[in-house]
Design an enzyme around this catalytic site. Structure first.
Site, short mmCIF file in Angstrom:
data_model
loop_
_atom_site.label_atom_id
_atom_site.label_comp_id
_atom_site.label_asym_id
_atom_site.label_seq_id
_atom_site.Cartn_x
_atom_site.Cartn_y
_atom_site.Cartn_z
N ARG A 18 0.85 -1.19 0.00
CA ARG A 18 0.00 0.00 0.00
C ARG A 18 0.88 1.24 0.00
O ARG A 18 1.87 1.31 0.76
CB ARG A 18 -0.90 0.04 1.24
CG ARG A 18 -2.04 -0.97 1.22
CD ARG A 18 -3.10 -0.61 0.16
NE ARG A 18 -4.19 -1.57 0.14
CZ ARG A 18 -4.26 -2.66 -0.63
NH1 ARG A 18 -3.29 -2.92 -1.49
NH2 ARG A 18 -5.31 -3.45 -0.57
N GLU A 41 -2.86 7.75 -4.82
CA GLU A 41 -2.97 6.85 -5.95
C GLU A 41 -4.20 7.24 -6.79
O GLU A 41 -5.30 7.25 -6.24
CB GLU A 41 -3.17 5.43 -5.43
CG GLU A 41 -2.63 4.39 -6.36
CD GLU A 41 -2.46 3.04 -5.67
OE1 GLU A 41 -3.40 2.26 -5.80
OE2 GLU A 41 -1.42 2.80 -5.03
N HIS A 49 -0.38 -0.14 -9.75
CA HIS A 49 -1.08 -1.07 -8.84
C HIS A 49 -1.63 -2.28 -9.62
O HIS A 49 -2.84 -2.53 -9.64
CB HIS A 49 -2.22 -0.33 -8.10
CG HIS A 49 -2.61 -0.98 -6.81
ND1 HIS A 49 -3.08 -0.27 -5.73
CD2 HIS A 49 -2.62 -2.28 -6.43
CE1 HIS A 49 -3.37 -1.11 -4.73
NE2 HIS A 49 -3.10 -2.34 -5.14
C1 DGY Z 1 -5.39 -6.20 -3.09
O1 DGY Z 1 -6.02 -7.20 -3.45
O2 DGY Z 1 -5.41 -5.79 -1.92
C2 DGY Z 1 -4.57 -5.52 -4.14
O3 DGY Z 1 -3.99 -4.37 -3.72
C3 DGY Z 1 -5.33 -5.36 -5.44
O4 DGY Z 1 -5.33 -6.61 -6.00
#
Ligand code: DGY
Length: 337
Positions: free
Chosen positions: A243, A272, A291
């Protein structure tokens, strides 16, 4: 919801058919098919009166969201393994089941973390841009020098499923020693990979590469700040596929500019998406992708299926296959018709 009525649900984006078909077969479903997420106002309007919502990380699921949906809301099924976008205690208090999609994206995410590591260490994007720009004139004995990976030390912050899969790649394929920092010890990592659990400072100072795989929460937000980058080797590569807010963007930029670390590879940013003029984007030793760690056919289809099945289970007031809050306050949930 009366016993013969199909439950009303809102799916906040056009997820793969593998999930949509399951949802559409059982529910009166509205799917948001625009490429960008609905605005907050539109989202709150769309969820009003819904029994379930299939959400993405882009939706803030909080008290305002639950109020707008109404008391009949039984389940929020997140199309992601992470659920930092959802106020879990509030959902639990209100008797709303919350689901997520673990497991199916572990390998794809670890592959991405490793791709970022090797690409940043070997300066791949910078070198490819050089060719595209027409700058390649000859074989350069001192040009484009990157870092070796074999036999180095990988530091894994957060030795859960994805951290372990990344460590396995580094150890098995590149013969790296593995250090890890986690609140829990991971016996499998210690036995199979010879991983050593250490405090964060030791990990930062002894690792050649640092890859972060922790949840985003109050204690982990901003854990990679100036202080942390200063403790890392000047030849270190920092990888974040978890993250964005785990690192402080301005501190990372400074660390990359000042040569405090060698390079960074980011699948996630804060904010983001980043603004077009975000200084990290023009930093040659910073590789940023949008991402996409879980963006493989099998992962995204698997996530869609799990999210759909979580949704249906929640609508039926049943245990969710991948349940974030099994401690949900049943007394507060709407009784099943
Ligand atoms: C998640 O699944 O948490 C990712 O960041 C997106 O696939």
């Amino acid at each position: 919801m009366s016993s013969d009525a199909r439950p009303r649900v809102f799916v906040t984006r056009n997820i793969p058919d593998a999930g949509l078909e399951i949802v559409q077969a059982a529910c009166d479903a509205e799917i948001w098919t625009e490429p960008l997420p609905p605005s907050r106002d539109v989202l709150l309007e769309k969820i009003a009166g819904c029994d379930g919502v299939l959400s993405l990380l882009t939706e803030q699921v909080d008290a305002e969201f639950f109020d707008a949906a109404g008391d009949q809301l039984a389940v929020v099924s997140n199309y992601a393994v992470g659920y930092n976008n959802i106020d879990i205690p509030e959902a639990t208090r209100r008797g709303i089941r919350v689901g997520h999609t673990p497991g199916v994206l572990t390998n794809a995410t670890a592959d991405m973390a490793f791709t970022l590591l090797i690409s940043a260490a070997r300066r791949i994007v910078e070198a490819a841009d050089y060719v595209r720009d027409g700058a390649w004139q000859t074989w350069e004995p001192r040009g484009h020098i990157g870092l070796d990976l074999c036999g180095k030390t990988i530091g894994i912050v957060g030795m859960g499923r994805i951290g372990f899969a990344m460590a396995k790649r580094c150890h098995g394929g590149w013969d790296m020693s593995v250090l890890y920092h986690d609140q829990y010890s991971n016996e499998t990592a210690e036995t199979e990979l010879g991983a050593r659990r250490v405090d964060l400072d030791t990990l930062l100072s002894e690792s050649d590469f640092v890859s972060v795989h922790v949840d985003l929460n109050e204690t982990t937000t901003g854990m990679f700040n100036s202080e942390a980058f200063k403790k890392m080797k000047t030849t270190a590569v920092f990888i974040n596929s978890a993250r964005g807010p785990l690192h402080v963007s301005s501190d990372l930029h400074e660390a990359l500019c000042d040569g405090q670390i060698f390079a960074a590879g980011l699948d996630v940013t804060d904010p983001e998406p980043p603004a077009a003029d975000d200084p990290l984007l023009s930093q040659k030793n910073c590789l940023v992708v949008p991402h996409i760690a879980s963006a493989t056919v099998a992962s995204r289809n698997g996530m869609a299926e799990i999210a759909a099945n979580n949704l249906l289970a929640g609508l039926g007031r049943k245990p969710l296959p991948c349940w974030v809050n099994p401690d949900v306050d049943e007394d507060n949930g709407t009784a099943q018709d």
